[in-house]
Scaffold this active site. Sequence first.
Site, PDB file in Angstrom:
ATOM      1  N   GLY A 126       0.795  -1.212   0.000  1.00 34.79           N
ATOM      2  CA  GLY A 126       0.000   0.000   0.000  1.00 34.79           C
ATOM      3  C   GLY A 126       0.832   1.269   0.000  1.00 34.79           C
ATOM      4  N   LYS A 146      -8.015   6.822   8.892  1.00 36.26           N
ATOM      5  CA  LYS A 146      -8.246   5.397   9.129  1.00 36.26           C
ATOM      6  C   LYS A 146      -8.656   5.084  10.565  1.00 36.26           C
ATOM      7  CE  LYS A 146      -6.809   5.159   4.935  1.00 36.26           C
ATOM      8  NZ  LYS A 146      -5.630   4.411   4.520  1.00 36.26           N
ATOM      9  N   ASP A 181      -6.843  -0.103   6.296  1.00 34.97           N
ATOM     10  CA  ASP A 181      -7.920   0.716   5.755  1.00 34.97           C
ATOM     11  C   ASP A 181      -8.764   1.317   6.873  1.00 34.97           C
ATOM     12  OD1 ASP A 181      -7.399   0.189   2.932  1.00 34.97           O
ATOM     13  OD2 ASP A 181      -7.996  -1.858   3.399  1.00 34.97           O
ATOM     14  N   GLU A 208      -0.687 -10.597   3.418  1.00 33.72           N
ATOM     15  CA  GLU A 208      -0.415  -9.725   4.556  1.00 33.72           C
ATOM     16  C   GLU A 208      -0.685 -10.451   5.873  1.00 33.72           C
ATOM     17  OE1 GLU A 208      -1.400  -5.350   2.574  1.00 33.72           O
ATOM     18  OE2 GLU A 208      -2.979  -6.495   3.564  1.00 33.72           O
ATOM     19  N   GLY A 227      -6.974  -4.887   3.081  1.00 29.84           N
ATOM     20  CA  GLY A 227      -7.288  -5.536   1.823  1.00 29.84           C
ATOM     21  C   GLY A 227      -7.869  -4.625   0.769  1.00 29.84           C
ATOM     22  N   GLY A 228      -7.855  -3.302   1.042  1.00 31.34           N
ATOM     23  CA  GLY A 228      -8.301  -2.382   0.013  1.00 31.34           C
ATOM     24  C   GLY A 228      -7.479  -2.504  -1.257  1.00 31.34           C
ATOM     25  N   GLY A 229      -6.226  -2.918  -1.091  1.00 27.95           N
ATOM     26  CA  GLY A 229      -5.355  -3.142  -2.237  1.00 27.95           C
ATOM     27  C   GLY A 229      -5.328  -4.588  -2.704  1.00 27.95           C
TER      28      GLY A 229
END
Length: 241
Positions: free
Chosen positions: A31, A126, A89, A108, A100-102
């Site tokens: 990220g 965030k 996030d 991870e 997990g936005g990416g």
Amino acid sequence: MAGVEKAKDLAARAAVDEFVKDGMAVGIGSGSTIAYGVVRLAERVKEEGLKVVCVPTSFQAKQLITENNLPLSDLENHPQLDVAIDGADEVDDDLNLIKGGGGCQTQEKIVASCAKTLVICADYRKDSKALGEAWLKGIPIEVIPIAYVPIMAKLKAMSAETVTLRMAKAKAGPCVTDNGNLIIDAHFGQIKDPAKLEAQLNGIPGVVCTGLFVGMAVKVFFGQEDGSVTTRTPRNAGLSA
């Protein structure tokens, strides 16, 4: 550098400065915030002569490591890590995370589980009291491709407010993870019991991993709008300077 990007930079630098020591095996998250942390780590290697090895959580993290001329390793050679530094996030008062936005939450989580310490760096946006309060895109759920339709139906039956198959950008079709799987984003509103929801999601056949990280982080660094960095630990639910 101004605003959010400066906040990311401050948080990542503070995390690297406090937790990375000479001789460590370090898990490198994915990220935009972690990119600043890798730059800081490279500076310290050059300035202080630190000897570290870095284990990536994604193809992007691997690129960051190699582009900054840091020693690259993997979990086959370093199955036990001293620290993993990653972004998030959303972070709640108890240091539970949505990640997990990416699209990298599975690797991870694997890397984080191999580390003695998981440290999170994030900007002020965030920070939430409860998960699902500010991050409205849903919990990222990596799934086996053949199972995505029945899994989406099961998530709707679990009262998810929205359930969507994540689509790729700059290519036709769905987003495909580094592991060759698909991602479903399921929004459940504010999550009162992250551990219970994580267990329910993990019990669905075809689910590989969720973006709920419950009870894993030991400290979070938040870069603030005013140029300060605040922290949160499990024993200190409030922000401190």
